[in-house]
Design a protein around this motif. Structure first.
Motif, PDB file in Angstrom:
ATOM      1  N   HIS A   4      -1.540  -5.304 -29.325  1.00 54.45           N
ATOM      2  CA  HIS A   4      -1.508  -4.027 -30.038  1.00 54.45           C
ATOM      3  C   HIS A   4      -2.666  -3.124 -29.610  1.00 54.45           C
ATOM      4  N   PHE A   5      -3.784  -3.735 -29.198  1.00 56.46           N
ATOM      5  CA  PHE A   5      -4.951  -2.975 -28.750  1.00 56.46           C
ATOM      6  C   PHE A   5      -4.981  -2.823 -27.226  1.00 56.46           C
ATOM      7  N   GLY A   6      -3.867  -3.156 -26.575  1.00 56.08           N
ATOM      8  CA  GLY A   6      -3.756  -2.954 -25.142  1.00 56.08           C
ATOM      9  C   GLY A   6      -4.221  -4.107 -24.286  1.00 56.08           C
ATOM     10  N   ILE A   7      -4.572  -5.228 -24.892  1.00 56.52           N
ATOM     11  CA  ILE A   7      -5.037  -6.396 -24.144  1.00 56.52           C
ATOM     12  C   ILE A   7      -3.848  -7.335 -23.982  1.00 56.52           C
ATOM     13  N   LYS A   8      -3.284  -7.374 -22.784  1.00 53.28           N
ATOM     14  CA  LYS A   8      -2.026  -8.081 -22.558  1.00 53.28           C
ATOM     15  C   LYS A   8      -2.099  -9.073 -21.401  1.00 53.28           C
ATOM     16  N   HIS A   9      -3.298  -9.347 -20.913  1.00 55.24           N
ATOM     17  CA  HIS A   9      -3.496 -10.352 -19.868  1.00 55.24           C
ATOM     18  C   HIS A   9      -4.213 -11.529 -20.504  1.00 55.24           C
ATOM     19  N   PHE A  10      -3.488 -12.609 -20.700  1.00 53.82           N
ATOM     20  CA  PHE A  10      -3.987 -13.756 -21.451  1.00 53.82           C
ATOM     21  C   PHE A  10      -4.227 -14.950 -20.536  1.00 53.82           C
ATOM     22  N   ILE A  11      -5.313 -15.663 -20.793  1.00 53.32           N
ATOM     23  CA  ILE A  11      -5.602 -16.924 -20.115  1.00 53.32           C
ATOM     24  C   ILE A  11      -5.707 -17.985 -21.196  1.00 53.32           C
ATOM     25  N   LEU A  12      -4.809 -18.949 -21.176  1.00 50.55           N
ATOM     26  CA  LEU A  12      -4.779 -19.976 -22.213  1.00 50.55           C
ATOM     27  C   LEU A  12      -5.421 -21.250 -21.667  1.00 50.55           C
ATOM     28  N   ALA A  13      -6.518 -21.672 -22.288  1.00 47.73           N
ATOM     29  CA  ALA A  13      -7.215 -22.898 -21.899  1.00 47.73           C
ATOM     30  C   ALA A  13      -6.584 -24.061 -22.659  1.00 47.73           C
ATOM     31  N   LEU A  14      -5.729 -24.806 -21.979  1.00 47.02           N
ATOM     32  CA  LEU A  14      -4.910 -25.841 -22.612  1.00 47.02           C
ATOM     33  C   LEU A  14      -5.584 -27.206 -22.564  1.00 47.02           C
ATOM     34  N   GLY A  15      -5.193 -28.051 -23.509  1.00 46.98           N
ATOM     35  CA  GLY A  15      -5.674 -29.425 -23.552  1.00 46.98           C
ATOM     36  C   GLY A  15      -4.641 -30.311 -24.203  1.00 46.98           C
ATOM     37  N   TYR A  16      -4.919 -30.727 -25.442  1.00 48.07           N
ATOM     38  CA  TYR A  16      -4.036 -31.618 -26.196  1.00 48.07           C
ATOM     39  C   TYR A  16      -2.622 -31.038 -26.293  1.00 48.07           C
ATOM     40  N   LYS A  17      -1.637 -31.787 -25.802  1.00 49.24           N
ATOM     41  CA  LYS A  17      -0.228 -31.382 -25.833  1.00 49.24           C
ATOM     42  C   LYS A  17       0.002 -29.988 -25.244  1.00 49.24           C
ATOM     43  N   GLY A  18      -0.794 -29.664 -24.211  1.00 47.23           N
ATOM     44  CA  GLY A  18      -0.674 -28.352 -23.591  1.00 47.23           C
ATOM     45  C   GLY A  18       0.672 -28.111 -22.936  1.00 47.23           C
ATOM     46  N   ASP A  19       1.390 -29.194 -22.600  1.00 45.78           N
ATOM     47  CA  ASP A  19       2.706 -29.029 -21.986  1.00 45.78           C
ATOM     48  C   ASP A  19       3.679 -28.316 -22.917  1.00 45.78           C
ATOM     49  N   ILE A  20       3.477 -28.450 -24.231  1.00 43.84           N
ATOM     50  CA  ILE A  20       4.345 -27.774 -25.195  1.00 43.84           C
ATOM     51  C   ILE A  20       4.133 -26.263 -25.123  1.00 43.84           C
ATOM     52  N   ILE A  21       2.882 -25.841 -24.955  1.00 47.28           N
ATOM     53  CA  ILE A  21       2.590 -24.411 -24.820  1.00 47.28           C
ATOM     54  C   ILE A  21       3.141 -23.885 -23.502  1.00 47.28           C
ATOM     55  N   LYS A  22       2.984 -24.658 -22.422  1.00 45.11           N
ATOM     56  CA  LYS A  22       3.551 -24.250 -21.142  1.00 45.11           C
ATOM     57  C   LYS A  22       5.062 -24.082 -21.245  1.00 45.11           C
ATOM     58  N   ASP A  23       5.717 -25.030 -21.860  1.00 44.84           N
ATOM     59  CA  ASP A  23       7.167 -24.981 -21.990  1.00 44.84           C
ATOM     60  C   ASP A  23       7.604 -23.762 -22.796  1.00 44.84           C
ATOM     61  N   TYR A  24       6.834 -23.423 -23.819  1.00 42.88           N
ATOM     62  CA  TYR A  24       7.162 -22.281 -24.672  1.00 42.88           C
ATOM     63  C   TYR A  24       7.203 -20.990 -23.856  1.00 42.88           C
ATOM     64  N   PHE A  25       6.188 -20.774 -23.013  1.00 43.20           N
ATOM     65  CA  PHE A  25       6.139 -19.530 -22.254  1.00 43.20           C
ATOM     66  C   PHE A  25       7.032 -19.552 -21.017  1.00 43.20           C
ATOM     67  N   LEU A  26       7.225 -20.712 -20.420  1.00 41.02           N
ATOM     68  CA  LEU A  26       8.132 -20.799 -19.275  1.00 41.02           C
ATOM     69  C   LEU A  26       9.564 -20.461 -19.664  1.00 41.02           C
ATOM     70  N   HIS A  27       9.923 -20.740 -20.915  1.00 45.68           N
ATOM     71  CA  HIS A  27      11.278 -20.481 -21.381  1.00 45.68           C
ATOM     72  C   HIS A  27      11.351 -19.283 -22.341  1.00 45.68           C
ATOM     73  N   TYR A  28      10.272 -18.514 -22.415  1.00 47.82           N
ATOM     74  CA  TYR A  28      10.215 -17.427 -23.396  1.00 47.82           C
ATOM     75  C   TYR A  28      11.329 -16.402 -23.181  1.00 47.82           C
ATOM     76  N   ASP A  29      11.492 -15.957 -21.928  1.00 49.90           N
ATOM     77  CA  ASP A  29      12.545 -14.974 -21.645  1.00 49.90           C
ATOM     78  C   ASP A  29      13.927 -15.533 -21.958  1.00 49.90           C
ATOM     79  N   LEU A  30      14.165 -16.792 -21.563  1.00 49.07           N
ATOM     80  CA  LEU A  30      15.481 -17.398 -21.786  1.00 49.07           C
ATOM     81  C   LEU A  30      15.799 -17.530 -23.272  1.00 49.07           C
ATOM     82  N   MET A  31      14.794 -17.902 -24.052  1.00 46.28           N
ATOM     83  CA  MET A  31      15.019 -18.139 -25.473  1.00 46.28           C
ATOM     84  C   MET A  31      15.066 -16.844 -26.285  1.00 46.28           C
TER      85      MET A  31
END
Length: 260
Positions: free
Chosen positions: A43-70
């Motif tokens: 909302h404030f114009g900050i749209k480039h995100f870097i997510l530092a993943l760890g515990y169960k990070g594959d779930i977050i990856k899967d969420y964004f990899l399929h975001y457009d499809l879902m």
């Protein structure tokens, strides 16, 4: 300006949810709290995100990899793996860029931040936690950071107390009771940081490199850490009770962070 979101913790105090998914994926109003955080920054114009993943990070990856499809109408060519066509995107996040970086299963926050350094492009960047929501004015935060010339800015907040407050007289009589009063006195670290790139020099790529204990303490002793005071809404989703509270705000259309 890029935003680094620390998404790697175990979330042990929210075990009812985090046994099955990382804490940033615990839902508020049917969407992960991580999504709410990103929508707020966007909302404030900050749209480039870097997510530092760890515990169960594959779930977050899967969420964004399929975001457009879902979140779209899709035609799939069966028998041809990977062949599909997206017709209509039913979301407003088409201009987001999300970099997903695995930073270790047990690394502390400072190490996670150090491990995403090569993905940070500018002289300044923002950092926040993957479990906190607020209505802090991010434009005012950045303006304040630019005004003082120091290396780092932390947002200081007055959280709502977790328990009712009692005022006690000498004879043990309760003279007043306040249910969940707003915090008083000292500000606490609410996250919502702004850092100059030189801050990376204070971090090490070692599992036990923390953020608050060590690096930020060093900046404070060197007079390189400033606080942006925020007296509005701030909440951290640390327990199931916190999750219920935030969901209640959303369900009643009273969520102070909902500005989109």
């Amino acid at each position: 300006m890029q935003l680094v979101i620390l998404c790697g913790g175990l979330g042990t105090r929210l075990r009812e949810e985090t046994e099955f998914r990382p804490k940033p994926m615990v839902p508020i109003g049917g969407r992960p709290i991580l999504w709410h955080i990103m929508k707020y920054y966007a909302h404030f114009g900050i749209k480039h995100f870097i997510l530092a993943l760890g515990y169960k990070g594959d779930i977050i990856k899967d969420y964004f990899l399929h975001y457009d499809l879902m979140n779209s109408n899709v035609t799939v060519a069966l028998g041809k793996p990977g062949h599909y066509h997206v017709h209509d995107q039913h979301h407003d996040e088409r201009d987001w860029t999300v970099t997903l970086v695995h930073t270790g299963d047990s690394a502390r926050k400072g190490a996670r931040l150090k491990r995403v350094e090569r993905f940070v492009e500018g002289d300044q960047f923002m950092v926040t936690y993957g479990d906190g929501l607020s209505n802090v004015d991010l434009h005012a935060l950045q303006k304040f950071h630019n005004s003082h010339g120091k290396m780092a800015t932390v947002t200081g907040v007055n959280p709502i107390a977790r328990f009712g407050k009692l005022e006690i007289e000498p004879d043990n009589r309760v003279s007043a009771f306040f249910e969940k009063p707003q915090g008083e006195g000292d500000l606490v670290n609410g996250g919502f940081f702004v850092f100059n790139r030189d801050f990376f020099k204070h971090l090490q790529d070692e599992e036990n490199c923390d953020l608050e204990y060590g690096p930020l303490e060093a900046l404070a002793s060197q007079e390189e850490l400033m606080v942006h005071r925020h007296h509005g809404f701030w909440a951290c989703m640390d327990t199931l009770r916190d999750n219920d509270y935030l969901n209640g705000l959303w369900d009643r259309n009273e969520a102070p962070w909902r500005c989109w």
